[in-house]
Design an enzyme around this catalytic site. Structure first.
Site, PDB file in Angstrom:
ATOM      1  N   THR A 228       0.840  -1.200   0.000  1.00 12.41           N
ATOM      2  CA  THR A 228       0.000   0.000   0.000  1.00 12.41           C
ATOM      3  C   THR A 228       0.874   1.248   0.000  1.00 12.41           C
ATOM      4  O   THR A 228       1.996   1.237   0.498  1.00 12.41           O
ATOM      5  CB  THR A 228      -0.911   0.088   1.243  1.00 12.41           C
ATOM      6  OG1 THR A 228      -0.096   0.295   2.403  1.00 12.41           O
ATOM      7  CG2 THR A 228      -1.765  -1.145   1.413  1.00 12.41           C
ATOM      8  N   ASP A 229       0.335   2.334  -0.548  1.00 10.55           N
ATOM      9  CA  ASP A 229       0.935   3.629  -0.257  1.00 10.55           C
ATOM     10  C   ASP A 229       0.721   3.887   1.230  1.00 10.55           C
ATOM     11  O   ASP A 229      -0.169   3.305   1.858  1.00 10.55           O
ATOM     12  CB  ASP A 229       0.293   4.723  -1.103  1.00 10.55           C
ATOM     13  CG  ASP A 229       1.212   5.922  -1.291  1.00 10.55           C
ATOM     14  OD1 ASP A 229       2.129   6.104  -0.458  1.00 10.55           O
ATOM     15  OD2 ASP A 229       1.027   6.682  -2.262  1.00 10.55           O
ATOM     16  N   TRP A 230       1.534   4.739   1.814  1.00  9.49           N
ATOM     17  CA  TRP A 230       1.538   4.913   3.271  1.00  9.49           C
ATOM     18  C   TRP A 230       0.187   5.472   3.745  1.00  9.49           C
ATOM     19  O   TRP A 230      -0.210   6.566   3.363  1.00  9.49           O
ATOM     20  CB  TRP A 230       2.692   5.812   3.680  1.00  9.49           C
ATOM     21  CG  TRP A 230       3.914   5.036   4.073  1.00  9.49           C
ATOM     22  CD1 TRP A 230       4.581   5.121   5.261  1.00  9.49           C
ATOM     23  CD2 TRP A 230       4.624   4.043   3.310  1.00  9.49           C
ATOM     24  NE1 TRP A 230       5.639   4.228   5.284  1.00  9.49           N
ATOM     25  CE2 TRP A 230       5.693   3.558   4.108  1.00  9.49           C
ATOM     26  CE3 TRP A 230       4.450   3.489   2.041  1.00  9.49           C
ATOM     27  CZ2 TRP A 230       6.580   2.579   3.673  1.00  9.49           C
ATOM     28  CZ3 TRP A 230       5.331   2.505   1.606  1.00  9.49           C
ATOM     29  CH2 TRP A 230       6.387   2.059   2.414  1.00  9.49           C
ATOM     30  N   GLY A 231      -0.486   4.678   4.572  1.00 10.95           N
ATOM     31  CA  GLY A 231      -1.810   5.051   5.053  1.00 10.95           C
ATOM     32  C   GLY A 231      -2.898   4.805   4.035  1.00 10.95           C
ATOM     33  O   GLY A 231      -4.023   5.271   4.201  1.00 10.95           O
ATOM     34  N   GLY A 232      -2.599   4.040   2.987  1.00 14.35           N
ATOM     35  CA  GLY A 232      -3.530   3.867   1.873  1.00 14.35           C
ATOM     36  C   GLY A 232      -4.467   2.690   1.981  1.00 14.35           C
ATOM     37  O   GLY A 232      -5.157   2.374   1.018  1.00 14.35           O
TER      38      GLY A 232
END
Length: 824
Positions: A228-232
């Protein structure tokens, strides 16, 4: 599965624990099974491994590393070998800093020139972006570490990027927004892919089965790891079911417990979890192998600096050179004007920020070149404030010079991750300076530093324009080499420069402001639109001048390739980027007038001739047929065009193809705009016909309570007075910080607060705020103040007790911290 024996020894808790990070940058380890942590670091402009407090927006300094030109810059080189060399050097630095996964390259399309992250992407063309991205990946992975191609996919705006729904038809998705990723997977063989924040046609990308399984896994054969993208991450279990293995950063075990409960409830089979664990283990073990043998821990900074210099030199684009004012003569007296000459603008802002090992500036490099510099004046305030005294001083200096070197561009806070540009213009104080200098002397050489396309209504007042984009730590020296003629410029634009922003095809549909963004222009982005609709541009795709000239001749087309000759007809060695475009003569299916299908860069001495062969491949003639749901070849005659740019076709040939006999995918009468290419104002009905279903609603439903996926900006119409007050306080803080000149600090608000969905508060705080606490916050936001406060405090105390219990246990599995949360 490769690691069946190891997985068989793992508990369900341990399997789930591997599916999210241990902290902000590292994955979980299980010592008893010999499973180490991986370290992930931002890139690929350069390595950004942070030694202190972690963040994802470049707010804290990182360990020094070579800062290469940005992807938007290197794309102008059109040189795959150069991309691979940069990648190899990045890989070496990753190994030296004990990084397993380098988060890049980014191969998203430049759908609109205002996207704030365009400096980090290669091109408006998927073929060029894919080829260069694959080259970077091969170079990075040659050193034993992994690349992570991003952001998968259709992430083409920064505003509301964590929740916006991209509405795009299937053909456009395949031909424009997925082709670069396909090349990165198939040719680059990337070991990991980063899912994007946004939704795609109603589903978050990392939960989108069609995207993640049907296309990425089944069609392309990707067997690596999706991160995932960070916090995604939205619904962790839905993401896992789609094949999104690793969630970053840590949630301190909260989502691990969600996985465990889903397995126990039968929502996901443990065998499916095992497959995800197996792919993640493969990434851990493969990238860990390099650290189990001797490797360099100290690198030659000067050698890497010179590679960055070479990259910048090959990527500089000469846009104008009236009366051959360049290269400069040794007898020329030059005045250097512009703040960017003193303090280079050399990289973008956000997660790609690099702490450079060396940093050049133009003044020092000019002094070393032997050119007579009679003086320097900043001429303007870097951040746009008007200062008439600076202009007068600059004009006074310019009167004494033969040539004015005027350094202009966009500042560091205008182009940044997390927010889009407001317009395509240079700051007014810079154009005011240019106008004043023109009254003093016509001999102005403009040197641009910015990572994306800009309007140039002032171009007639410059005799020459050199665009260095964002040239990295060695960009200033590279520019001086071009100015003096030591290097002959060979860069060509990887994006079209429209005359003005209003003339761009997505002007009426960028950015999506509320629920969704509609890609009504379909396949007609960039030069595909301008060439097909016959719209004049400032500079076409593929354009770039040289200090020498080139002649093309003797085209020959076969079933497998096109061959032709190029001769250097000038008196200086140089390199030419030759470009293959293909156009279908049939009008049965709407298509662009021409599309890039190959390129080759050739270096020639004066009067030297070389024969160039550009092969056809599986992408040369294909189109995606929405009726057969697969790639097809239309039976037709095809124009084979060899050009120096998309608008400068030097040679033409043709070829007849039998095609794949697929049924026609469209009713021509229902899509008139698409059959002409004039797509700047597509109607609702026509876009509905293209999509094959109704257009989803694009506006927020303000009558509903705000929930996890609503953004903090929506607090403006929340029922709770606390939320509305917070919204106005945030707005005031942004206005006030800009007013007092703290623009970088002000930008943190739209980058990391304003457009963040509420779930991001839990996903990005590493367990400080969990989802049960977020439920309390949402109760407050939605007008139940006292109930929300009670819930928030109760869950906070509960979390504190669980952490205390966990800290006294011997367990090595962090997901035991959390139980299923209860809602009021």
């Amino acid at each position: 599965m490769k690691y069946k024996d190891i997985i068989s020894k793992m508990t369900l808790d341990e399997k789930a624990s591997l599916m999210s990070g241990k902290d902000f940058w590292q994955t979980q380890n299980i010592d008893r099974l010999g499973i180490d942590s991986m370290f992930l670091a931002d890139g690929p402009t350069g390595l950004r491994k942070q030694a202190a407090a972690a963040d994802h927006l470049g707010l804290n300094p990182s360990i020094p590393a070579t800062c290469f030109p940005t992807a938007a810059t290197v794309a102008n080189s059109w040189n795959e070998e150069l991309g691979e060399l940069i990648g190899k050097t990045l890989g070496e630095e990753a190994v030296a800093q004990k990084v397993n996964v380098l988060l890049g390259p980014g191969v998203n399309m430049k759908r609109n020139p205002l996207c704030g992250r365009n400096f980090e992407y290669f091109s408006e063309d998927p073929y060029l972006a894919g080829k260069l991205g694959a080259a970077y990946i091969r170079g990075i992975q040659s050193q034993g570490v992994a690349a992570c191609v991003k952001h998968f996919c259709a992430n083409n705006q920064e505003e509301r990027r964590m929740s916006i729904d991209t509405i795009v038809d299937e053909r456009t998705l395949r031909e424009i927004y997925l082709t670069a990723f396909e090349i990165a997977v198939k040719e680059g063989k990337t070991r990991s892919v980063m899912s994007s924040y946004n939704k795609l046609n109603g589903y978050y990308t990392n939960e989108n089965i069609h995207l993640m399984r049907d296309i990425l896994r089944d069609e392309w054969g990707f067997d690596g790891c999706v991160i995932t993208d960070w916090g995604g991450s939205n619904d962790r279990v839905a993401g896992l079911c789609a094949g999104n293995e690793l969630e970053m950063p840590t949630t301190a075990g909260e989502t691990n417990q969600e996985i465990i409960q889903a397995v126990k409830a039968g929502r996901i089979k443990e065998e499916e979890l095992d497959e995800c664990v197996d792919r993640l283990l493969d990434l851990i073990f493969v990238t860990g192998e390099v650290y189990r043998r001797p490797h360099k821990s100290v690198l030659d900074e000067e050698e890497h600096h010179m590679i960055a210099r070479k990259a910048a030199e090959e990527s500089i684009v000469l846009l104008k050179n009236e009366n051959n004012i360049l290269p400069l003569e040794q007898c020329d007296k030059v005045a250097v004007i512009g703040d960017f000459a003193r303090k280079a603008r050399y990289q973008g802002a956000g997660s790609s920020i690099v702490n450079p090992t060396i940093l050049e500036n133009a003044l020092d490099c000019l002094e070393a070149s032997g050119i007579e510099n009679i003086g320097f004046e900043p001429g303007y305030d870097r951040y746009g404030k008007t200062n008439r005294a600076q202009i007068l001083k600059a004009c006074s200096l310019a009167e004494k010079a033969d040539v004015i070197l005027l350094y202009l561009g966009l500042d560091e806070v205008t182009e940044a991750e997390g927010l889009d540009r407001q317009n395509m213009k240079l700051p007014k104080n810079q154009t005011d300076l240019l106008n004043a200098l023109y009254d003093v002397s016509p001999n102005i050489v403009v040197i641009l530093s910015c990572g994306s396309a800009i309007e140039m209504p002032w171009i007639n007042k410059a005799k020459a324009v050199l665009h260095g984009y964002l040239g990295g730590q060695a960009g200033a020296g590279a520019m001086v080499s071009v100015l003096t003629g030591r290097v002959n410029p060979s860069g060509k634009l990887a994006e079209t420069y429209s005359i003005d922003y209003e003339g761009t095809p997505s002007y009426h549909h960028f950015p999506g402001k509320e629920v969704s963004v509609e890609y009504r222009e379909s396949i007609f982005i960039g030069y595909r639109y301008y060439d097909t609709a016959d719209i004049s541009v400032l500079f076409p795709f593929g354009y770039g001048l040289s200090y020498t000239t080139f002649a093309y001749s003797d085209i020959q087309v076969t079933a497998d390739n096109v061959t032709f000759k190029v001769r250097n007809t000038g008196n200086m060695p140089g390199a030419e980027v030759t470009q293959l475009y293909v156009g279908c003569k049939s009008d049965a299916i709407f298509r662009p007038k021409k599309e890039l299908k190959g390129f080759a860069k050739v270096t020639l001495t004066p009067n030297e001739t070389k024969t160039i062969t550009i092969p056809f491949d599986d992408k040369t003639f294909r189109y995606f047929n929405v009726k057969t749901n697969q790639w097809e070849i239309e039976e037709a005659e095809y124009d084979i065009m060899i050009g120096a740019s998309s608008a400068d076709i030097r040679l033409t040939g043709s070829i007849d193809l039998k095609g794949s006999k697929a049924p026609l995918p469209y009713d021509r009468n229902s899509l008139p705009s698409y059959y002409t290419g004039k797509v700047s104002r597509v109607t609702d009905l026509e876009f509905t016909n293209l999509l094959g279903h109704d257009i989803p609603g694009s506006k927020w439903d303000r009558s509903k309570p705000l929930d996890y996926n609503d953004t903090i900006s929506q607090c403006q119409y929340a029922k709770g007075w606390v939320a509305r007050f917070a919204f106005h306080a945030i707005n005031f803080a942004y206005w006030f910080l800009r007013k007092i000149g703290k623009r970088s600090t002000a930008n943190i608000i739209p980058m990391s607060i304003y457009h963040m969905p509420f779930r991001g508060i839990a996903r990005m705080t590493g367990g400080v705020v969990n989802m049960p606490m977020l439920d309390g916050i949402l109760l407050i936001v939605n007008g139940q103040f006292f109930k929300g406060v009670r819930h928030l405090l109760r869950e906070k105390n509960r979390l504190k007790k669980q952490k205390a219990v966990f800290s006294t246990t011997d367990s090595g599995v962090s997901n035991r911290r959390f139980d299923t949360h209860e809602k009021d």
